[in-house]
Each structure stands twice: as structure tokens, then as C-alpha cells.
Design a protein around this motif. Structure first.
Motif, mmCIF file in Angstrom:
data_model
loop_
_atom_site.group_PDB
_atom_site.id
_atom_site.type_symbol
_atom_site.label_atom_id
_atom_site.label_comp_id
_atom_site.label_asym_id
_atom_site.label_seq_id
_atom_site.Cartn_x
_atom_site.Cartn_y
_atom_site.Cartn_z
ATOM 1 N N THR A 98 0.856 -1.191 0.000
ATOM 2 C CA THR A 98 0.000 0.000 0.000
ATOM 3 C C THR A 98 0.892 1.241 0.000
ATOM 4 O O THR A 98 1.930 1.263 0.664
ATOM 5 C CB THR A 98 -0.909 0.013 1.241
ATOM 6 N N VAL A 99 0.502 2.264 -0.727
ATOM 7 C CA VAL A 99 1.306 3.475 -0.809
ATOM 8 C C VAL A 99 0.422 4.695 -0.570
ATOM 9 O O VAL A 99 -0.785 4.669 -0.855
ATOM 10 C CB VAL A 99 1.996 3.588 -2.196
ATOM 11 N N GLU A 100 1.013 5.752 -0.026
ATOM 12 C CA GLU A 100 0.322 7.024 0.161
ATOM 13 C C GLU A 100 1.077 8.119 -0.577
ATOM 14 O O GLU A 100 2.301 8.244 -0.440
ATOM 15 C CB GLU A 100 0.217 7.385 1.641
ATOM 16 N N LEU A 101 0.359 8.918 -1.368
ATOM 17 C CA LEU A 101 0.913 10.077 -2.067
ATOM 18 C C LEU A 101 0.222 11.314 -1.510
ATOM 19 O O LEU A 101 -1.014 11.346 -1.424
ATOM 20 C CB LEU A 101 0.668 9.985 -3.571
ATOM 21 N N SER A 102 1.003 12.318 -1.137
ATOM 22 C CA SER A 102 0.438 13.487 -0.476
ATOM 23 C C SER A 102 0.735 14.763 -1.250
ATOM 24 O O SER A 102 1.804 14.911 -1.851
ATOM 25 C CB SER A 102 0.991 13.629 0.951
ATOM 26 N N SER A 103 -0.221 15.687 -1.212
ATOM 27 C CA SER A 103 -0.055 16.996 -1.843
ATOM 28 C C SER A 103 -0.766 18.034 -0.992
ATOM 29 O O SER A 103 -1.586 17.711 -0.127
ATOM 30 C CB SER A 103 -0.649 17.004 -3.258
ATOM 31 N N VAL B 25 -8.597 2.556 -4.210
ATOM 32 C CA VAL B 25 -8.206 3.952 -4.058
ATOM 33 C C VAL B 25 -9.090 4.653 -3.043
ATOM 34 O O VAL B 25 -10.310 4.495 -3.059
ATOM 35 C CB VAL B 25 -8.293 4.692 -5.413
ATOM 36 N N THR B 26 -8.478 5.430 -2.153
ATOM 37 C CA THR B 26 -9.226 6.309 -1.253
ATOM 38 C C THR B 26 -8.548 7.669 -1.213
ATOM 39 O O THR B 26 -7.324 7.778 -1.346
ATOM 40 C CB THR B 26 -9.301 5.742 0.183
ATOM 41 N N TYR B 27 -9.364 8.719 -1.053
ATOM 42 C CA TYR B 27 -8.875 10.091 -0.892
ATOM 43 C C TYR B 27 -9.148 10.531 0.544
ATOM 44 O O TYR B 27 -10.181 10.194 1.119
ATOM 45 C CB TYR B 27 -9.604 11.060 -1.821
ATOM 46 N N SER B 28 -8.239 11.302 1.108
ATOM 47 C CA SER B 28 -8.488 11.903 2.420
ATOM 48 C C SER B 28 -7.956 13.328 2.411
ATOM 49 O O SER B 28 -6.974 13.637 1.735
ATOM 50 C CB SER B 28 -7.818 11.086 3.532
ATOM 51 N N LYS B 29 -8.630 14.199 3.167
ATOM 52 C CA LYS B 29 -8.277 15.619 3.187
ATOM 53 C C LYS B 29 -8.036 16.066 4.623
ATOM 54 O O LYS B 29 -8.440 15.411 5.572
ATOM 55 C CB LYS B 29 -9.409 16.461 2.581
ATOM 56 N N ASN B 30 -7.391 17.229 4.770
ATOM 57 C CA ASN B 30 -7.302 17.857 6.080
ATOM 58 C C ASN B 30 -7.630 19.343 5.943
ATOM 59 O O ASN B 30 -7.825 19.854 4.840
ATOM 60 C CB ASN B 30 -5.932 17.645 6.728
ATOM 61 N N LYS B 31 -7.701 20.029 7.063
ATOM 62 C CA LYS B 31 -8.141 21.422 7.065
ATOM 63 C C LYS B 31 -7.140 22.365 6.407
ATOM 64 O O LYS B 31 -7.493 23.472 6.029
ATOM 65 C CB LYS B 31 -8.410 21.871 8.506
ATOM 66 N N GLU B 32 -5.883 21.944 6.264
ATOM 67 C CA GLU B 32 -4.857 22.801 5.687
ATOM 68 C C GLU B 32 -4.712 22.577 4.183
ATOM 69 O O GLU B 32 -3.649 22.799 3.609
ATOM 70 C CB GLU B 32 -3.511 22.557 6.367
ATOM 71 N N ASN B 33 -5.764 22.101 3.536
ATOM 72 C CA ASN B 33 -5.754 21.850 2.093
ATOM 73 C C ASN B 33 -4.764 20.758 1.713
ATOM 74 O O ASN B 33 -4.247 20.743 0.599
ATOM 75 C CB ASN B 33 -5.457 23.123 1.291
#
Length: 410
Positions: free
Chosen positions: A42-47, A84-92
Motif C-alpha cells: 500500500t502506498v500514500e501520495l500526499s499533496s 483507491v481512497t482520498y483523504s483531506k485535512n483542514k490545511e488543504n
């Protein structure tokens, strides 16, 4: 059989690259520019992204492909269905998680966002280059010694330690990916990276083609409680005569007469009447079938054969089984048919309202306007008798009295 990869998670942070698009106030940055990771992991890519005040971002997604209308969100790409799943946080910040990685997932992943008018659309360039690799043992023949190399198609980070297995037994650990030695004609070797021992290479013969090996087509299986599962293996004893063979689980080792000698699962009282071996032994195949699955059956299962001189393969990683039930979870106006592991084979979910079938969908989500007094449950197609407990839409009610009235039919 439902498959789930119980593989490792490898997330790599190398450097941050900020790309400004069009104007200084519009930008996308990626936590890392490139990642090399394992197949079936499993891998996580962040932006993260910025935009001028006065705008509202309404659409965010990751993509690798385009169609006639433009970029295709990975959540809509059939090649990534259920992975695939997407997750967000308050800092965009925005994180993409991909499970059960395949070598075909190797691509450049880009993040895109759109404002409320649909006129401002920005894509972060150049994106994140993901390389997905398996492990492969390669043989180099020398004059005095032969050398085995644990090979990958991209460079793994963090100076990994390599683990070598000989005939399924751990032989050595080394920071070098090479293993020079004099090797026996019948021995087979496989390699793994420390911390990811469940993602090992296929076993290979050092000399010739008839050496000992045991392989499992699936490293992880996710199955429903109450169902039946088949866990299979293929094996080769070369020219040696097999005197016995069986399946076992290390979870049961505390009850073995000798903790170093695996005992046949069919003799375990906890599996009495629920275990059988199917398949054709003469073709080098054996399948463990477990019926009426229970959550306590979740464990790693392995196959072992014995010859006149030795046993083979019991320290090798086998197939990890995870047994799950179904549960309906309520989030706002959405119901989710939830499991503790990821069912694959693209299952179809069936929804029931007050005991009557109302919907079939490949998505585990069910969004609608629900009545306060209706009760909902879910099942997976092909296992309709293994449905979840029914729940009512109490999550939509804002007083304790109304929740009690709903759930207990007052």
C-alpha cells in the motif's frame, strides 16, 4: 474466494517540490517527487494546494489518464476500482492511498483542483512518479562461485536489508543484495526485504529446473464470516519422494507436541469438521478448504511436505487469512457496508430496506433520503445469507428520544 492483500505499507518522503501554476496564489506542492515501492503493498501520495481568497474549491482528485473530457479521477478509473481512497485535512492537504499495488500502477500521479465556477482548473506538475516493483532472484555463474542477486526494477530507499531463504528456511541477512556461494543442485532460493518479509520473491532453482519449492498464488485472503474459503499452494519436490504433507497455522503452535514441528490442521480440535484438503497431489497442487469461517480463524496458513530426508518450507511466509463480518455504518446521509479487510474480486453489494431488497451496486456506499423509521442491512452478492445486522437511520436523528423511537419501534 475473496482476496485481500495483507501486504506492507511503504511510504517514502524524499523532498518537497512546489509548483506554481499560472499565478503566485495558485499552487500545488507534493511531499515527494518519486516513490519506489513493492507490488501488493500500500502506498500514500500526499499533496497540498493554495488558491486566492474569494474562491471556493469544490473538486479535488488525483489522476494518471485523460479521456475526451479531460483528466479521469482515479476513483472513476476501472483499473483502480476498490483500491483507491482520498483523504483531506483542514490545511488543504490531500492524500491518495492505493492498496494492493500492481506493476501496472507504475505511472506519474498528478493532483487537480477546480473552483466553484468550474472555470479555474489547476493541475500540479510534474506530479509524483510511482514505480511498483516485485523482487526477483537472478543468477550469475562464476568460475569458483555463483552469485545470486535480489533484483528490483527501481531503487528502494533507506538502504534496505535483504533476507535470503534456502528451501523456505531463513538463511542469512545482509545489506548487500548479492549472495555469492557454492550452491547445491536441488536447493531453491528466495529473497525479501526486512520489514516486508511477506512480499518475497518467487523461489528459483540455482541449478536446473527440478528443485524444491512451495508457492502461494495469494499472500492475503479476506473472507466473510460464515463462508467457505479455499487457500491454495503449488509445490515441487524435485526428484525426492514425498512421504507426507499437510497444512498448518503457526497460531496453533502452543498446542503442538513439539513447537518446532508443525502439526496437521485437520487434527486441531478448533477446526474439527471444518477443514479438508482438496486438489490433485499428483499435479503438485494442494488446497486447504475451511468452512463455516469464524473471526478467530484469522491467521497465516502454510503448506509443508516431508521427504525421506527433510521437511520443506515451513518458515516461508504463507497465505494470511482475515475473516470479517459486514456492518452498516452511518455517516450523514450515507450508509456504508463496512468490512475489517478489503474484499476484492469487485464484489457487488446488496442493500435491504426493512428486509426487502432495494439495491445492488458495486459501491459499498448507499446515499439517499432515508425515512426515520426504516431499517437497513447489506450483503455481498453470492453470500446473501451472510448479511449484516439491520440498523435504522438513528444517525440522522438529533434527539435521544427519536433515536430510541426509531431503533426500538416505539
Amino acid at each position: 474466494m475473496s482476496l485481500r492483500t495483507a501486504g506492507s505499507v511503504l511510504v517514502v518522503f524524499l523532498w518537497s517540490v512546489t509548483v506554481v501554476l499560472g499565478q503566485d496564489d495558485w499552487s500545488v506542492s507534493y511531499t515527494t517527487q518519486s516513490i519506489c515501492t513493492f507490488k501488493e503493498s500500500t502506498v500514500e501520495l500526499s499533496s497540498s494546494y493554495t488558491y486566492p481568497s474569494g474562491y471556493t474549491v469544490t473538486t479535488t482528485f488525483w489522476f494518471t489518464k485523460y479521456n475526451a473530457e479531460g483528466p479521469v479521477s482515479l476513483s472513476d478509473d476501472p483499473d483502480y476500482k476498490g483500491r483507491v481512497t482520498y483523504s483531506k485535512n483542514k490545511e488543504n492537504g490531500h492524500t491518495l492511498t492505493i492498496t494492493d499495488l500492481r506493476e501496472s500502477d507504475s505511472a506519474r500521479y498528478k493532483f487537480r483542483f477546480t473552483d466553484q465556477t468550474g472555470k479555474w482548473r489547476y493541475t500540479g506538475e510534474p506530479g509524483v512518479a510511482l514505480s511498483v516493483t516485485g523482487l526477483q532472484v537472478k543468477l550469475t555463474v562464476g568460475f569458483w562461485y555463483n552469485t545470486l542477486t535480489c533484483s528490483t526494477t527501481c531503487t528502494l530507499p533507506d538502504n534496505p536489508t535483504y533476507i535470503w531463504y534456502k528451501n523456505g528456511h531463513k538463511e542469512k541477512e545482509d545489506t548487500s543484495s548479492s549472495y555469492p556461494d557454492s550452491f547445491s543442485d536441488v536447493d531453491s532460493y528466495s529473497c525479501a526485504v526486512k520489514g516486508h518479509e511477506d512480499l518475497l520473491s518467487p523461489a528459483v532453482c540455482v541449478r536446473g529446473q527440478n528443485c524444491w519449492s512451495v508457492t502461494y498464488p495469494h499472500q492475503g485472503v479476506c473472507a466473510l464470516k460464515g463462508s467457505t474459503v479455499d487457500i491454495s499452494s503449488t509445490y515441487d519436490s524435485g526428484d525426492a519422494t514425498i512421504t507426507s504433507s499437510h497444512w498448518f497455522s503457526s497460531k496453533q503452535s502452543s498446542s503442538w507436541k513439539d513447537e518446532l514441528v508443525p502439526e496437521d490442521l485437520t487434527t486441531d480440535p478448533g477446526y474439527a469438521g471444518r477443514v479438508e484438503y482438496v486438489g490433485e497431489k499428483e499435479s503438485g497442487r494442494s488446497t486447504l478448504r475451511i468452512t463455516d469461517l469464524r473471526e478467530e480463524d484469522s491467521a497465516e496458513y502454510k503448506f509443508i511436505f516431508n521427504t525421506q530426508t527433510s521437511g520443506w518450507g515451513y518458515s516461508f511466509p504463507g497465505t494470511t487469512l482475515t475473516v470479517t463480518g459486514l456492518q452498516v455504518k452511518v455517516t450523514g446521509k450515507t450508509l456504508t457496508c463496512s468490512t475489517t479487510c478489503t474484499l476484492t474480486d469487485n464484489p457487488t453489494y446488496i442493500w435491504y430496506k426493512n428486509g426487502h431488497k432495494v439495491k445492488e451496486d458495486t459501491s459499498s456506499l448507499y446515499s439517499d433520503s432515508f425515512s426515520d423509521t426504516d431499517r437497513y442491512s447489506c450483503a455481498v452478492k453470492g453470500h446473501e445469507d451472510l448479511h449484516s445486522l439491520a440498523v435504522c437511520e438513528c444517525g440522522l436523528l438529533n434527539t435521544i428520544f427519536l433515536q430510541i423511537k426509531c431503533c426500538f419501534r416505539l
